[in-house]
Design a protein around this motif. Structure first.
Motif, PDB file in Angstrom:
ATOM      1  N   MET A   1       0.833  -1.160   0.000  1.00  0.00           N
ATOM      2  CA  MET A   1       0.000   0.000   0.000  1.00  0.00           C
ATOM      3  C   MET A   1       0.890   1.239   0.000  1.00  0.00           C
ATOM      4  N   THR A   2       0.542   2.162  -0.841  1.00  0.00           N
ATOM      5  CA  THR A   2       1.357   3.370  -0.923  1.00  0.00           C
ATOM      6  C   THR A   2       0.912   4.376   0.138  1.00  0.00           C
ATOM      7  N   GLY A   3       1.742   5.361   0.361  1.00  0.00           N
ATOM      8  CA  GLY A   3       1.451   6.389   1.350  1.00  0.00           C
ATOM      9  C   GLY A   3       0.222   7.217   0.983  1.00  0.00           C
ATOM     10  N   THR A   4      -0.007   7.391  -0.318  1.00  0.00           N
ATOM     11  CA  THR A   4      -1.159   8.176  -0.768  1.00  0.00           C
ATOM     12  C   THR A   4      -2.458   7.468  -0.407  1.00  0.00           C
ATOM     13  N   LYS A   5      -2.502   6.148  -0.586  1.00  0.00           N
ATOM     14  CA  LYS A   5      -3.715   5.396  -0.261  1.00  0.00           C
ATOM     15  C   LYS A   5      -4.016   5.461   1.240  1.00  0.00           C
ATOM     16  N   ILE A   6      -2.995   5.397   2.055  1.00  0.00           N
ATOM     17  CA  ILE A   6      -3.183   5.463   3.509  1.00  0.00           C
ATOM     18  C   ILE A   6      -3.741   6.827   3.904  1.00  0.00           C
ATOM     19  N   VAL A   7      -3.203   7.884   3.315  1.00  0.00           N
ATOM     20  CA  VAL A   7      -3.676   9.232   3.613  1.00  0.00           C
ATOM     21  C   VAL A   7      -5.142   9.390   3.186  1.00  0.00           C
ATOM     22  N   VAL A   8      -5.522   8.871   2.030  1.00  0.00           N
ATOM     23  CA  VAL A   8      -6.904   8.959   1.545  1.00  0.00           C
ATOM     24  C   VAL A   8      -7.833   8.193   2.484  1.00  0.00           C
ATOM     25  N   ILE A   9      -7.434   7.007   2.914  1.00  0.00           N
ATOM     26  CA  ILE A   9      -8.267   6.211   3.824  1.00  0.00           C
ATOM     27  C   ILE A   9      -8.458   6.945   5.154  1.00  0.00           C
ATOM     28  N   VAL A  10      -7.398   7.514   5.697  1.00  0.00           N
ATOM     29  CA  VAL A  10      -7.492   8.254   6.955  1.00  0.00           C
ATOM     30  C   VAL A  10      -8.405   9.472   6.793  1.00  0.00           C
ATOM     31  N   LEU A  11      -8.289  10.191   5.689  1.00  0.00           N
ATOM     32  CA  LEU A  11      -9.148  11.348   5.450  1.00  0.00           C
ATOM     33  C   LEU A  11     -10.615  10.943   5.308  1.00  0.00           C
ATOM     34  N   VAL A  12     -10.891   9.838   4.645  1.00  0.00           N
ATOM     35  CA  VAL A  12     -12.271   9.355   4.514  1.00  0.00           C
ATOM     36  C   VAL A  12     -12.823   8.983   5.884  1.00  0.00           C
ATOM     37  N   LEU A  13     -12.016   8.328   6.721  1.00  0.00           N
ATOM     38  CA  LEU A  13     -12.466   7.987   8.069  1.00  0.00           C
ATOM     39  C   LEU A  13     -12.759   9.238   8.892  1.00  0.00           C
ATOM     40  N   ILE A  14     -11.940  10.263   8.760  1.00  0.00           N
ATOM     41  CA  ILE A  14     -12.164  11.511   9.487  1.00  0.00           C
ATOM     42  C   ILE A  14     -13.464  12.168   9.028  1.00  0.00           C
ATOM     43  N   VAL A  15     -13.724  12.180   7.720  1.00  0.00           N
ATOM     44  CA  VAL A  15     -14.959  12.769   7.194  1.00  0.00           C
ATOM     45  C   VAL A  15     -16.173  12.007   7.701  1.00  0.00           C
ATOM     46  N   VAL A  16     -16.121  10.685   7.688  1.00  0.00           N
ATOM     47  CA  VAL A  16     -17.247   9.870   8.166  1.00  0.00           C
ATOM     48  C   VAL A  16     -17.463  10.116   9.659  1.00  0.00           C
ATOM     49  N   LEU A  17     -16.406  10.157  10.440  1.00  0.00           N
ATOM     50  CA  LEU A  17     -16.521  10.421  11.868  1.00  0.00           C
ATOM     51  C   LEU A  17     -17.106  11.823  12.132  1.00  0.00           C
ATOM     52  N   PHE A  18     -16.688  12.802  11.349  1.00  0.00           N
ATOM     53  CA  PHE A  18     -17.216  14.154  11.487  1.00  0.00           C
ATOM     54  C   PHE A  18     -18.721  14.189  11.203  1.00  0.00           C
ATOM     55  N   ILE A  19     -19.161  13.518  10.157  1.00  0.00           N
ATOM     56  CA  ILE A  19     -20.586  13.489   9.806  1.00  0.00           C
ATOM     57  C   ILE A  19     -21.391  12.803  10.902  1.00  0.00           C
ATOM     58  N   VAL A  20     -20.892  11.689  11.423  1.00  0.00           N
ATOM     59  CA  VAL A  20     -21.598  10.971  12.487  1.00  0.00           C
ATOM     60  C   VAL A  20     -21.721  11.857  13.727  1.00  0.00           C
ATOM     61  N   LEU A  21     -20.651  12.525  14.126  1.00  0.00           N
ATOM     62  CA  LEU A  21     -20.699  13.399  15.303  1.00  0.00           C
ATOM     63  C   LEU A  21     -21.599  14.616  15.075  1.00  0.00           C
ATOM     64  N   ALA A  22     -21.614  15.162  13.876  1.00  0.00           N
ATOM     65  CA  ALA A  22     -22.475  16.312  13.589  1.00  0.00           C
ATOM     66  C   ALA A  22     -23.948  15.922  13.659  1.00  0.00           C
ATOM     67  N   VAL A  23     -24.305  14.765  13.124  1.00  0.00           N
ATOM     68  CA  VAL A  23     -25.697  14.308  13.175  1.00  0.00           C
ATOM     69  C   VAL A  23     -26.092  13.999  14.616  1.00  0.00           C
ATOM     70  N   TRP A  24     -25.226  13.340  15.358  1.00  0.00           N
ATOM     71  CA  TRP A  24     -25.516  13.014  16.752  1.00  0.00           C
ATOM     72  C   TRP A  24     -25.664  14.279  17.592  1.00  0.00           C
ATOM     73  N   GLY A  25     -24.783  15.262  17.391  1.00  0.00           N
ATOM     74  CA  GLY A  25     -24.853  16.507  18.145  1.00  0.00           C
ATOM     75  C   GLY A  25     -26.095  17.318  17.828  1.00  0.00           C
ATOM     76  N   SER A  26     -26.490  17.347  16.564  1.00  0.00           N
ATOM     77  CA  SER A  26     -27.683  18.121  16.209  1.00  0.00           C
ATOM     78  C   SER A  26     -28.943  17.484  16.780  1.00  0.00           C
ATOM     79  N   SER A  27     -28.996  16.164  16.839  1.00  0.00           N
ATOM     80  CA  SER A  27     -30.178  15.520  17.420  1.00  0.00           C
ATOM     81  C   SER A  27     -30.205  15.707  18.944  1.00  0.00           C
ATOM     82  N   THR A  28     -29.045  15.735  19.586  1.00  0.00           N
ATOM     83  CA  THR A  28     -28.982  15.964  21.027  1.00  0.00           C
ATOM     84  C   THR A  28     -29.425  17.380  21.363  1.00  0.00           C
TER      85      THR A  28
END
Length: 165
Positions: A1-28
């Motif tokens: 696996m190249t370094g670029t693929k790892i960076v893309v995967i980490v960024l996608v995980l951060i975006v998904v985590l951000f969306i989940v926390l934003a939806v959870w916070g708005s409902s709270t």
């Protein structure tokens, strides 16, 4: 696996985590009751107390000729009224009072009234309200001055002294 693929995967995980926390916070927050000036409880916001502790020493303070008000022998029907002088050099002043002794918790009621009514919610300030500290009180005094009223709110043998700090 190249370094670029790892960076893309980490960024996608951060975006998904951000969306989940934003939806959870708005409902709270949507289910929580709305805070306004009538039901605001400063104890729920400890950062406000921290800011007050840092900034309060630099704020202009109320200065009265008499700094101690002994309510021990006063009748609740005859409160002590103190005229607060006008101060053209400060838009607002901080008046901090301390009730002594600490055992006389809630022995007094204090009210500030502005003379001209141009302070909106700051015109009439009353203490205590529910959730207030019963040994210390702070008022915001307007430039136009006003009147402070000290009323005894406890049985006569109990000592009650209010001191401007």
């Amino acid at each position: 696996m190249t370094g670029t693929k790892i960076v893309v995967i980490v960024l996608v995980l951060i975006v998904v985590l951000f969306i989940v926390l934003a939806v959870w916070g708005s409902s709270t927050n949507a289910s929580a009751p709305k805070t306004n000036e009538d039901n605001f409880n400063p104890g729920q916001y400890p950062m406000l107390g921290a800011f007050n502790g840092v900034l309060a020493p630099f704020a202009p303070k109320l200065d009265l000729a008499k700094k101690t008000f002994d309510l021990t022998s006063t009748n609740p029907a005859t409160p002590i009224r103190v005229a607060v002088p006008k101060d053209d050099s400060h838009k607002f002043r901080n008046a901090k009072f301390h009730l002594t002794p600490a055992s006389a918790r809630g022995c007094a009621r204090i009210e500030y009234k502005a003379p001209d009514g141009d302070g909106d919610k700051l015109n009439d300030q009353k203490w205590p309200r529910s959730g207030d500290n019963l040994t210390q009180v702070s008022f915001t005094i307007l430039q136009s001055g006003g009147t402070l009223t000290f009323t005894r709110d406890a049985s006569p043998p109990q000592p009650c002294v209010v001191e401007l700090q």
